[in-house]
Design an enzyme around this catalytic site. Structure first.
Site, short mmCIF file in Angstrom:
data_model
loop_
_atom_site.label_atom_id
_atom_site.label_comp_id
_atom_site.label_asym_id
_atom_site.label_seq_id
_atom_site.Cartn_x
_atom_site.Cartn_y
_atom_site.Cartn_z
CE LYS A 178 43.71 51.30 54.13
NZ LYS A 178 45.04 51.71 54.78
CB CYS A 180 52.93 44.36 45.19
SG CYS A 180 53.03 45.46 46.47
CG HIS A 224 47.84 45.08 46.81
ND1 HIS A 224 49.24 45.09 46.71
CD2 HIS A 224 47.54 45.98 45.90
CE1 HIS A 224 49.60 45.87 46.01
NE2 HIS A 224 48.65 46.56 45.33
#
Length: 644
Positions: free
Chosen positions: A466, A335, A512
């Site tokens: 997430k 990242c 992500h």
RNA sequence: GCUGCUGUAGCUCAGAGGUAGAGCACUCCCUUGGUAAGGGAGAGGUCGAGAGUUCAAUUCUCUCCAGCAGCACCA
């Protein structure tokens, strides 16, 4: 009298304080013999539980699935009694029933060895043969405390203290031995049966906390009958046969070396499989609007300080100091590199969503005990991507990722996918609004797709919620592969912005995501899932052309060239060996297609094909065989039907 | 990282205080054989690494490294 209702709707009148055992006896002696435990008003209870008022009672026999957990729990107690009989003074901790069996944790000076297991097992079988009744007693806390203090059982005292005030303290007795226990238990030690086996000794932290003392744990497997136990043991042996570490060697895919613990040496065939996966993913991602980038493997400490990894993740990073005393780190994640690529030039809302993908190799210094073949390594390749979008685009992007990942798993034959949604933890950054929006986006994506998920409240990362995609492998182990995470942190740390339609500079929302997760791990899971019999489109060697006599060598060369030109992965076997020898060897290497060529084929320009897992052969023209094999070797989502 | 176990040929494993063995694989020769092992010969090892005890260590002891099982960990 009290009224007891049975599952079939019948009622029986019993005198107060009768027990389910009395009930069974009243109905029939054979039922009484079979019954080992009761369900009273929906709760499993001892057969000796006095019935004080009207109740619904179901009598449960030993072969009922609900009795199995109690069989295992009984065995845990019996194990502990056996151990304390053999090693007086051993302290006992906890001993629950678990999937497939049970365990008990002990504290003793000299840990158990595998040789102790048969001895303990023998003692357990003696205890079982005695058919000693399990009886429960409710004690006062003081009585329990006094007992376990006198018995020198500090772990039991700790467990006692953990029982909430107001809850009764019960102990279960089997002969002279007793244990602090909530129950219930079966009638007597004989009900535990003989279908069990102690399997291993292991260390385990008291209360599962690495800060605590390590105890000695003994594991056992147990089932209601011998047949099921044998089936389980056979299944374990089968699982061992399809272990990807063994198959990886047999199929010549990869190996490991002491000089690089946790890092893979990929052999030609393994690397070909690896590249097939990347090629497939690259195609799917391009079609989904991703652009591929590449970022450096080694970057300066300054970058990792900006991203926060230096402060929070350094213990897991491979660090390197150069001759001129400059600190670098191997990237543990992609990242930060992508933040720098995004940061080049001014981004407009017209550029979003921007989806930067990278097959980046990351390095993480994982604890030595965590390493496990390809499934847990220290350097691995992620099919990583970061999606930069506007808040308005967030939900749709999550939905697209979810659709893509599930479609991809289906292509690999993984239908059993569990999804975990982890939401805001206590320690977090970002506004409540952002969290609301992000959690909403993830939840909406799942609900729109109609996929069940499990909510893990408070388990999200500090920087955002997430999703985790968990595949169940052939041995029933769950492996986390894909992940989709919202990140409020990095855009803020890097000061990342885009120019909105209004002209304002706003922070983008960052996602992500990795779908395979780790290519290494995914390869290992694939090998185990298919027990090495990879589908044709993935097999590193799709076909071997083997000759029966040397007279067929020229024809074999022509066939191999022709198949290769059609895009198939082909090898030839012209060795001076009999065809039976060659067939056996290629079957053991799990080559999907074997093509045998002798004088007849050479003369007629035909090929004789044998598919893996079959002993049938078929002779057809090279042209027909090529067409058919090419068709059958396409990835599932790009082919309508395979015809071979 | 923690507890326990293991480390001998490419693989699976045997062995013993006096510097090593089997089967398969490998190389060569004979054999040209029609669908899961044709026959013969040969080559191959710093016994995980280092230190100690001993006349002598691959074997005993210690330390380290790696692997295995479990625990803990797993952005």
């Amino acid at each position: 009298m009290i009224q007891v209702r049975l599952p079939d709707g019948a009622t029986r009148a019993l005198s107060p304080s009768s027990t389910p055992a009395d009930l069974a006896k009243a109905i029939s002696p054979s039922l009484a013999k079979r019954t080992v435990v009761a369900v009273i008003d929906g709760q499993l209870k001892d057969l000796s539980t006095p019935l004080l008022e009207d109740a619904e009672v179901e009598l449960v026999s030993r072969d009922d699935p609900r009795a199995l957990e109690l069989i295992r729990h009984d065995l845990a107690h019996i194990l502990a009694e056996a151990v304390q009989a053999l090693w007086p003074g051993t302290q006992t901790a906890i001993g629950p029933a678990i999937e497939h069996g049970f365990y008990y944790d002990f504290d003793l000076d000299v840990p158990f060895t595998p040789e102790d297991l048969p001895v303990i097992e023998k003692k357990m079988r003696e205890i079982i043969a005695k058919r000693t009744p399990f009886t429960s007693e409710t004690w006062s806390r003081d009585q329990a405390r006094a007992h376990f203090e006198a018995a020198g059982e500090p772990y039991k005292l700790a467990l006692l203290d953990a029982i909430p005030e107001g809850e009764p303290v019960t102990v279960y007795r089997q002969g002279d031995w007793l244990d602090l226990c909530r129950g219930p238990h079966l009638r007597h030690t004989g009900d535990a049966g003989a279908a069990f086996k102690l399997t291993r000794v292991a260390g385990a932290y008291w209360r599962g906390d690495a800060k605590n003392k390590m105890l000695s744990r003994i594991y056992g497997v147990a089932f209601a009958d011998k047949k099921t136990l044998d089936e389980h043991l056979t299944m374990m042996a089968e699982a061992e046969k399809r272990d990807h570490r063994r198959l990886g060697r047999e199929m010549d895919l990869f190996h490991f070396e002491e000089v690089a613990p946790g890092s893979v040496f990929w052999h030609p065939k393994g690397w070909r499989l690896f590249q097939t996966l990347i090629g497939y993913m690259r195609g799917r991602q391009e079609a989904a609007g991703y652009v591929e980038v590449n970022s450096p493997d080694i970057m300066d400490r300054a970058l990792w300080e900006t991203s926060g990894h230096w402060q929070n993740y350094r213990a897991n990073m491979f660090l390197t100091k150069t001759e001129d005393e400059r600190d670098f780190a191997l990237k543990p994640m992609n990242c930060p590199g992508h933040m720098l690529i995004y940061g080049q030039g001014t981004k407009s809302y017209r550029d979003l969503p921007l989806k930067l993908a990278e097959f980046g190799k990351v390095h993480r210094y994982e604890p030595s005990g965590a390493l496990h073949g390809l499934l847990r390594v220290r350097s691995f390749t992620q099919d990583d991507a970061h999606i930069y979008c506007t808040p308005e685009q967030l939900t749709e992007e999550c939905l697209k990722v979810n659709d893509l990942v599930l479609s991809i798993y289906r292509d690999f034959g993984f239908e059993d996918v569990r999804i975990k949604l982890s939401t805001r933890p206590e320690n977090r950054i970002g506004s409540e609004e952002s969290w609301d929006r992000s959690e909403d986006a993830l939840r909406t994506a799942l609900e729109t797709a109609g996929h069940a998920y499990t909510l893990f409240e408070g388990e999200g990362a500090f920087y955002g919620p997430k999703l985790e995609y968990v595949l169940r492998d052939a041995i029933g182990r769950d492996w986390q592969c894909g992940t989709l995470q919202v990140d409020f942190n990095l855009p803020e740390r890097f000061g990342t912005t885009y120019v909105a339609a209004s002209g304002d500079k706003l922070p983008p929302v960052m996602l992500h995501r990795a779908l395979f997760g780790s290519l290494e791990r995914f390869t290992g899971i694939l090998v185990e899932h298919h027990a090495g019999h990879l589908p044709l489109w993935l097999a590193p060697v799709q076909a071997v052309v083997a000759t029966i006599t040397q007279a067929a060598d020229p024809w074999a060369a022509e066939v191999a060239t022709s198949l290769s030109a059609a895009g198939l992965r082909v090898e030839t076997d012209l060795r001076n060996e009999k065809i039976g020898y060659k067939v056996r060897e290629h079957a053991l290497k799990k080559i999907p297609v074997q093509i045998a060529l002798g004088a007849r084929e050479a003369e007629n320009r035909t090929v004789t094909i044998r598919l893996h897992g079959s002993d049938k052969t078929e002779t057809l023209s090279l042209e027909d065989a090529t067409t058919s094999l090419v068709q059958a070797s396409r990835p599932p989502s790009t082919t309508i039907a395979s015809c071979i």
